[in-house]
Design a protein around this motif. Structure first.
Motif, mmCIF file in Angstrom:
data_model
loop_
_atom_site.group_PDB
_atom_site.id
_atom_site.type_symbol
_atom_site.label_atom_id
_atom_site.label_comp_id
_atom_site.label_asym_id
_atom_site.label_seq_id
_atom_site.Cartn_x
_atom_site.Cartn_y
_atom_site.Cartn_z
ATOM 1 N N GLN A 1 28.259 28.982 -6.127
ATOM 2 C CA GLN A 1 28.190 29.428 -7.510
ATOM 3 C C GLN A 1 27.646 28.342 -8.441
ATOM 4 O OE1 GLN A 1 28.882 32.495 -8.735
ATOM 5 N NE2 GLN A 1 29.402 33.305 -6.707
ATOM 6 N N GLY A 2 27.648 27.075 -7.952
ATOM 7 C CA GLY A 2 27.082 25.990 -8.743
ATOM 8 C C GLY A 2 28.077 24.959 -9.224
ATOM 9 N N SER A 3 29.322 25.045 -8.773
ATOM 10 C CA SER A 3 30.354 24.122 -9.233
ATOM 11 C C SER A 3 30.566 22.992 -8.237
ATOM 12 C CB SER A 3 31.678 24.872 -9.429
ATOM 13 O OG SER A 3 32.721 23.968 -9.765
ATOM 14 N N ALA A 4 30.993 21.859 -8.726
ATOM 15 C CA ALA A 4 31.505 20.799 -7.856
ATOM 16 C C ALA A 4 32.772 21.327 -7.197
ATOM 17 C CB ALA A 4 31.810 19.554 -8.675
ATOM 18 N N ALA A 5 33.035 20.928 -5.963
ATOM 19 C CA ALA A 5 34.161 21.525 -5.246
ATOM 20 C C ALA A 5 34.826 20.549 -4.281
ATOM 21 C CB ALA A 5 33.697 22.767 -4.487
ATOM 22 N N LEU B 1 43.624 13.329 -4.545
ATOM 23 C CA LEU B 1 42.993 14.421 -5.293
ATOM 24 C C LEU B 1 42.701 14.007 -6.719
ATOM 25 C CD1 LEU B 1 42.052 17.307 -5.726
ATOM 26 C CD2 LEU B 1 44.448 17.978 -6.037
ATOM 27 N N ARG B 2 43.633 13.372 -7.354
ATOM 28 C CA ARG B 2 43.465 12.958 -8.742
ATOM 29 C C ARG B 2 42.300 11.972 -8.882
ATOM 30 N NH1 ARG B 2 46.579 12.989 -13.375
ATOM 31 N NH2 ARG B 2 46.340 11.186 -14.733
ATOM 32 N N LYS B 3 42.225 11.019 -7.963
ATOM 33 C CA LYS B 3 41.143 10.031 -8.022
ATOM 34 C C LYS B 3 39.776 10.694 -7.810
ATOM 35 C CE LYS B 3 39.419 5.803 -5.803
ATOM 36 N NZ LYS B 3 39.036 5.182 -7.081
ATOM 37 N N LEU B 4 39.696 11.574 -6.816
ATOM 38 C CA LEU B 4 38.429 12.258 -6.556
ATOM 39 C C LEU B 4 38.024 13.134 -7.739
ATOM 40 C CD1 LEU B 4 38.862 13.320 -2.818
ATOM 41 C CD2 LEU B 4 37.301 11.582 -3.722
ATOM 42 N N ALA B 5 39.000 13.854 -8.295
ATOM 43 C CA ALA B 5 38.707 14.722 -9.439
ATOM 44 C C ALA B 5 38.183 13.907 -10.619
ATOM 45 C CB ALA B 5 39.957 15.506 -9.828
ATOM 46 N N LYS B 6 38.809 12.784 -10.895
ATOM 47 C CA LYS B 6 38.365 11.933 -12.001
ATOM 48 C C LYS B 6 36.945 11.421 -11.760
ATOM 49 C CE LYS B 6 42.622 10.143 -14.063
ATOM 50 N NZ LYS B 6 43.402 8.917 -14.363
ATOM 51 N N ASN B 7 36.682 11.018 -10.524
ATOM 52 C CA ASN B 7 35.342 10.526 -10.196
ATOM 53 C C ASN B 7 34.286 11.602 -10.401
ATOM 54 O OD1 ASN B 7 36.212 7.991 -9.538
ATOM 55 N ND2 ASN B 7 35.660 8.077 -7.379
ATOM 56 N N ILE B 8 34.580 12.803 -9.907
ATOM 57 C CA ILE B 8 33.619 13.898 -10.028
ATOM 58 C C ILE B 8 33.405 14.280 -11.485
ATOM 59 C CG2 ILE B 8 33.260 16.355 -9.535
ATOM 60 C CD1 ILE B 8 34.626 15.842 -6.811
ATOM 61 N N SER C 1 33.693 12.460 -14.079
ATOM 62 C CA SER C 1 33.015 11.411 -14.856
ATOM 63 C C SER C 1 31.606 11.118 -14.346
ATOM 64 C CB SER C 1 33.843 10.116 -14.841
ATOM 65 O OG SER C 1 33.952 9.606 -13.517
ATOM 66 N N LYS C 2 31.396 11.246 -13.017
ATOM 67 C CA LYS C 2 30.106 10.848 -12.436
ATOM 68 C C LYS C 2 29.357 11.970 -11.737
ATOM 69 C CE LYS C 2 32.157 7.540 -10.085
ATOM 70 N NZ LYS C 2 32.402 6.351 -9.224
ATOM 71 N N GLY C 3 30.020 13.110 -11.548
ATOM 72 C CA GLY C 3 29.396 14.196 -10.805
ATOM 73 C C GLY C 3 29.579 14.006 -9.311
ATOM 74 N N MET C 4 29.157 15.004 -8.540
ATOM 75 C CA MET C 4 29.253 14.913 -7.091
ATOM 76 C C MET C 4 28.241 13.902 -6.552
ATOM 77 S SD MET C 4 31.569 16.991 -5.696
ATOM 78 C CE MET C 4 31.064 17.673 -4.103
ATOM 79 N N PRO C 5 28.551 13.273 -5.421
ATOM 80 C CA PRO C 5 27.550 12.396 -4.793
ATOM 81 C C PRO C 5 26.294 13.190 -4.468
ATOM 82 C CG PRO C 5 29.708 12.131 -3.754
ATOM 83 C CD PRO C 5 29.814 13.323 -4.658
#
Length: 261
Positions: A123-127, A156-163, A165-169
């Motif tokens: 659908q176009g979302s980071a996941a 989960l919290r760390k990954l969510a914050k990274n995504i 703020s910076k988007g998916m890799p």
């Protein structure tokens, strides 16, 4: 004041899973969390979608969360969550925390947890799909149990914050995260193990003497280094980057020659 990022939270264990509540607790203060999940347990349905029957949705209070109970699959929940409940593409979709690890190529195609994340990416979302290793005896007892979600929530919290703020890799559509039940410390970026189970069929008879079958599996002992299975068995958090493009990475000319032979 900046608007909070929108986070869609779903799972395949159903609204009353302790893992869903744990995810909510980990995310609730870093974004506006919308809980949209199957009303009942829907593990193992992969990325199936309800196209031959209606889907009903009810707003309920479950485990202290205002939630939307979807009478359908995890994929249904993601689609309805994005297009009807939120009404726009969320900044992040989180599927889990699942009770039971989702590792190997088998899980990518059978897990409702991973299936929901793949749908979100389509659908176009980071996941993120996130799962907690639990004892085999507990994997199919879908009740509220006091598992230790502390490490899973931290990851989960760390990954969510990274995504957020910076988007998916670059080149990654879904992060498939598996958290060990007995961590030894450390995180590994992994690839999918080829298999987790050797398939086993158990034949039984019902009270009228008619055959029926249980599909079961025996875990494979060999865990290739660098795989999600190897990491988890060594007490490491496994993070496997997934892509929606399942095209085999081969030389197409070789395939053409193979066809022409």
């Amino acid at each position: 004041m900046a608007e909070k990022p929108k986070i869609l939270l779903t799972n395949d264990d159903g609204l009353y899973s302790a893992g869903l509540r744990a995810s909510y607790d980990a995310l609730k203060d870093i974004g506006e969390v919308f809980v949209v999940a199957p009303a009942v347990q829907r593990s193992g349905v992969g990325r199936s979608i309800s196209i031959m029957e209606p889907i009903r949705v009810s707003k309920v209070s479950a485990n202290g969360m205002v939630s939307f109970a979807v009478d359908g699959t995890p994929t249904d929940a993601v689609i309805i969550g994005i297009h009807e409940i939120i009404g726009e593409l969320p900044d992040l979709v989180v599927s889990g925390i699942n009770l039971g690890e989702n590792i190997s190529t088998e899980a990518v195609t059978t897990s409702g947890t991973v299936g929901a994340a793949l749908e979100a990416a389509t659908q176009g979302s980071a996941a993120i799909a996130i799962s907690l290793e639990v004892p085999d005896i507990d994997k199919f007892e879908f009740v509220f149990k006091p598992y230790n979600f502390s490490l899973a929530k931290t990851v989960l919290r760390k990954l969510a914050k990274n995504i957020l703020s910076k988007g998916m890799p670059e080149g990654v559509d879904v992060l498939n995260v598996n958290v060990p039940s007995k961590p030894s410390g450390g995180v590994e970026i992994t690839k999918l193990a080829r298999r987790l189970y050797i398939t086993r069929i158990e034949e039984r008879l019902d009270p009228r003497g008619r055959k029926y079958y249980w599909i079961d599996g025996v875990e494979i002992d060999d865990a290739e280094e660098g795989t999600d299975l190897h990491a988890l068995r060594n007490g490491k958090v496994s993070i496997t980057p997934l892509t929606l493009d399942s095209t085999a990475r081969i030389d197409f000319d070789k395939l053409r020659r193979w066809l022409d032979e």
